[in-house]
Motif scaffolding. Structure first.
Motif, mmCIF file in Angstrom:
data_model
loop_
_atom_site.group_PDB
_atom_site.id
_atom_site.type_symbol
_atom_site.label_atom_id
_atom_site.label_comp_id
_atom_site.label_asym_id
_atom_site.label_seq_id
_atom_site.Cartn_x
_atom_site.Cartn_y
_atom_site.Cartn_z
ATOM 1 N N LEU A 251 -1.491 6.303 -6.879
ATOM 2 C CA LEU A 251 -2.474 7.294 -6.434
ATOM 3 C C LEU A 251 -3.818 6.652 -6.098
ATOM 4 C CD1 LEU A 251 -1.698 10.143 -8.991
ATOM 5 C CD2 LEU A 251 -0.783 9.863 -6.685
ATOM 6 N N GLN A 252 -3.784 5.512 -5.425
ATOM 7 C CA GLN A 252 -5.001 4.802 -5.055
ATOM 8 C C GLN A 252 -5.488 5.287 -3.692
ATOM 9 O OE1 GLN A 252 -4.392 0.590 -5.242
ATOM 10 N NE2 GLN A 252 -3.644 0.640 -7.349
ATOM 11 N N LEU A 253 -6.719 5.772 -3.644
ATOM 12 C CA LEU A 253 -7.313 6.257 -2.407
ATOM 13 C C LEU A 253 -7.400 5.159 -1.346
ATOM 14 C CD1 LEU A 253 -8.538 8.602 -0.857
ATOM 15 C CD2 LEU A 253 -10.758 7.991 -1.861
ATOM 16 N N PRO A 254 -7.765 3.905 -1.681
ATOM 17 C CA PRO A 254 -7.778 2.854 -0.650
ATOM 18 C C PRO A 254 -6.397 2.648 -0.006
ATOM 19 C CG PRO A 254 -8.999 2.116 -2.560
ATOM 20 C CD PRO A 254 -8.325 3.406 -2.953
ATOM 21 N N SER A 255 -5.340 2.822 -0.766
ATOM 22 C CA SER A 255 -3.999 2.680 -0.204
ATOM 23 C C SER A 255 -3.684 3.812 0.757
ATOM 24 C CB SER A 255 -2.946 2.625 -1.312
ATOM 25 O OG SER A 255 -3.040 1.409 -2.015
ATOM 26 N N LEU A 256 -4.125 5.021 0.434
ATOM 27 C CA LEU A 256 -3.933 6.142 1.348
ATOM 28 C C LEU A 256 -4.688 5.884 2.648
ATOM 29 C CD1 LEU A 256 -2.846 8.963 1.973
ATOM 30 C CD2 LEU A 256 -4.889 9.893 0.874
ATOM 31 N N THR A 257 -5.911 5.397 2.535
ATOM 32 C CA THR A 257 -6.706 5.065 3.718
ATOM 33 C C THR A 257 -6.007 3.984 4.537
ATOM 34 O OG1 THR A 257 -8.712 5.588 2.485
ATOM 35 C CG2 THR A 257 -8.975 4.307 4.509
ATOM 36 N N HIS B 161 0.817 -1.215 0.000
ATOM 37 C CA HIS B 161 0.000 0.000 0.000
ATOM 38 C C HIS B 161 0.852 1.267 0.000
ATOM 39 C CE1 HIS B 161 -4.053 -1.487 0.153
ATOM 40 N NE2 HIS B 161 -3.765 -2.309 1.134
ATOM 41 N N LEU C 41 0.346 3.922 -3.148
ATOM 42 C CA LEU C 41 0.438 5.381 -3.180
ATOM 43 C C LEU C 41 1.071 5.866 -4.485
ATOM 44 C CD1 LEU C 41 1.419 6.272 0.507
ATOM 45 C CD2 LEU C 41 -0.821 6.405 -0.591
#
Length: 185
Positions: free
Chosen positions: A158-164, A150, A155
């Motif tokens: 630019l994946q939002l689930p990975s940022l979360t 993740h 990141l």
């Protein structure tokens, strides 16, 4: 060869990681270590019993080379490129850990109280290691990947689930070290 014994500065290691990620993205690959557990289970035949493991593991063979490289590189670094096994941590942290019963704080990468051979005969240490391993394994599967997958690969994409997930990893780490760790020890 003295330069290899010292930590590399961010302006060297950062671009190296970015370059490798660029090559992986360019090649249509994603990086992560926990996905290799699924691949190894599939190689072992788990796909015959559980649908989750029934996939084309041969498409993930390249990532097994990454795992082998991490294991071999870690062995070489620990046994041939490390002149001092102590860890440079804050003296206040060493004092806090010693108060919790970790006499090897700041002297070794892993605390002897948990990871030495003698610790495996201690039921408390064994329960901590087994519970931690199960929680990490479940968490990595539930989050759809491990911290490296993740934080580095997700990141970079630019994946939002990975940022979360990364924010959750940091919050979980803070809760563990400040709230749960003192209760356990």
């Amino acid at each position: 060869m003295e330069w290899i014994f010292e930590p590399w500065p961010w302006y060297v290691s950062g671009p190296l990681i970015a370059g490798i990620m660029f090559l992986l993205l360019f090649g249509g690959k994603t990086f992560g270590m926990s996905s290799n557990l699924r691949t190894m289970c599939s190689i072992g035949g788990a796909g015959k019993k559980v649908e989750f493991f029934n996939f084309d593991w041969k498409s993930q063979r390249w990532n097994l080379v990454v795992v082998a490289g991490a294991i071999i590189g870690g062995f070489i670094a620990a046994n041939f490129l490390s002149s001092d096994t102590s860890v440079a941590i804050n003296p206040d942290t060493v004092s806090t850990l010693e108060n919790l019963g970790f006499e090897s704080a700041g002297e070794a990468y892993l605390p002897n109280e948990l990871f030495a051979t003698d610790a495996l005969s201690d039921p408390k240490s064994l329960i901590i290691l087994l519970t931690g391993g199960l929680l990490i394994g479940f968490g990595a599967r539930y989050a759809g990947g491990c911290t490296s997958g993740h934080a580095i690969s997700g990141l970079s994409n630019l994946q939002l689930p990975s940022l979360t997930a990364v924010i959750g990893f940091f919050i979980g780490g803070l809760v563990m070290i400040h709230l749960l760790f003192p209760l356990i020890f």
